[in-house]
Design an enzyme around this catalytic site. Sequence first.
Site, PDB file in Angstrom:
ATOM      1  N   CYS A  43      -8.017  54.239  75.696  1.00 49.63           N
ATOM      2  CA  CYS A  43      -7.676  53.666  74.401  1.00 49.63           C
ATOM      3  C   CYS A  43      -6.238  54.072  74.129  1.00 49.63           C
ATOM      4  CB  CYS A  43      -8.588  54.165  73.283  1.00 49.63           C
ATOM      5  SG  CYS A  43      -8.106  53.524  71.665  1.00 49.63           S
ATOM      6  N   CYS A  48      -5.722  54.907  70.098  1.00 49.41           N
ATOM      7  CA  CYS A  48      -6.230  56.152  69.505  1.00 49.41           C
ATOM      8  C   CYS A  48      -7.262  56.764  70.434  1.00 49.41           C
ATOM      9  CB  CYS A  48      -6.786  55.917  68.104  1.00 49.41           C
ATOM     10  SG  CYS A  48      -7.782  54.435  67.914  1.00 49.41           S
TER      11      CYS A  48
END
Lengths: 220, 107
Positions: free
Chosen positions: A124, A127
């Site tokens: 990711c 985040c």
Amino acid sequence: MPHDHHDHGHDHGHDHLSPSGHPFRADNDAPLTYWQTMEIAVRELLIEKGVTTAAEVQAQIEAMDARSPANGAAVVARAWTDPAFKARLLADASPAVREMGFDIGPLKLVAVENTDTVHNVIVCTLCSCYPRNLLGLPPDWYKTREYRSRTVKEPRKVLAEFGVDLPDSVTVRVHDSTADMRYLVVPARPAGTEGMDEAALAALVTRDSMIGTGLPRRPA
Amino acid sequence: MGGQDAGPVPPGEHDFALWEKRVDALVMVAQAHGLMTVDGLRRVLEDMGEQAFETMSYYERWVASLNENLIEAGAYSIEELGRKMAEVQERGDTYAAAARADGGADG
């Protein structure tokens, strides 16, 4: 299922390890920090305002603690043994894992399959989005800037740091998760596992093999 | 962040502390009650800038974002937060002491 361990040649100093094999982090006996103070204050304000209750917060923690990579491993083992399930899983993973009883909320779950010629890895970059309903909370390294920055740029080098050395003949596909779309890697079933049942197979499926930074265990 | 240069991926892992689990739980609870979204969480995290990644831990960034989102949503005011944080600090020097509000309901 125990967490995976990477041998990066670091000396972790195994003096004070928790039952899961990780160092305990200073918690209740360390000096109170500003951010801990904020957590207590926010929680108490939400309870005083009637937004939530201590019981709801505790229930959320317990639900989270109950999720572990064993959930994902059960899904992978089912896919290895049931071709019809595997087809449903790869076509649309959300309903497929729900039929096994796993609550994944409104998320769009995408299962990607590793083969002799394709290796998938998830990250990711924004985040820390992660299939937490199937794997539990993400490991620390998944959330680091190093992993998030480099996995999309030089995935083979990152994978090599995790001990996964892939020949050039294998295509590497990197999947960037979002808040609404989470990926699960279905690792390739190891050789020599013919005749093993689902439970025995699930024990071979490590957390990292479902992120793509590891491979399943070999049968003993 | 994606695509930037960076050093080797640090291999460490730790078991989450109670306060970290509570931050995670509160973010989920706040979403369940319509007070924030994942996008709101991320917006504040990204507004913090890169230096926040050097100076704050993961759940420190999360609690800061949670708080910002809750104030924006009107769940409480910044004055109420300030009073409450001062009150919490008065209770003691450790998390265990400070988290034990009236009657030791803390787990």
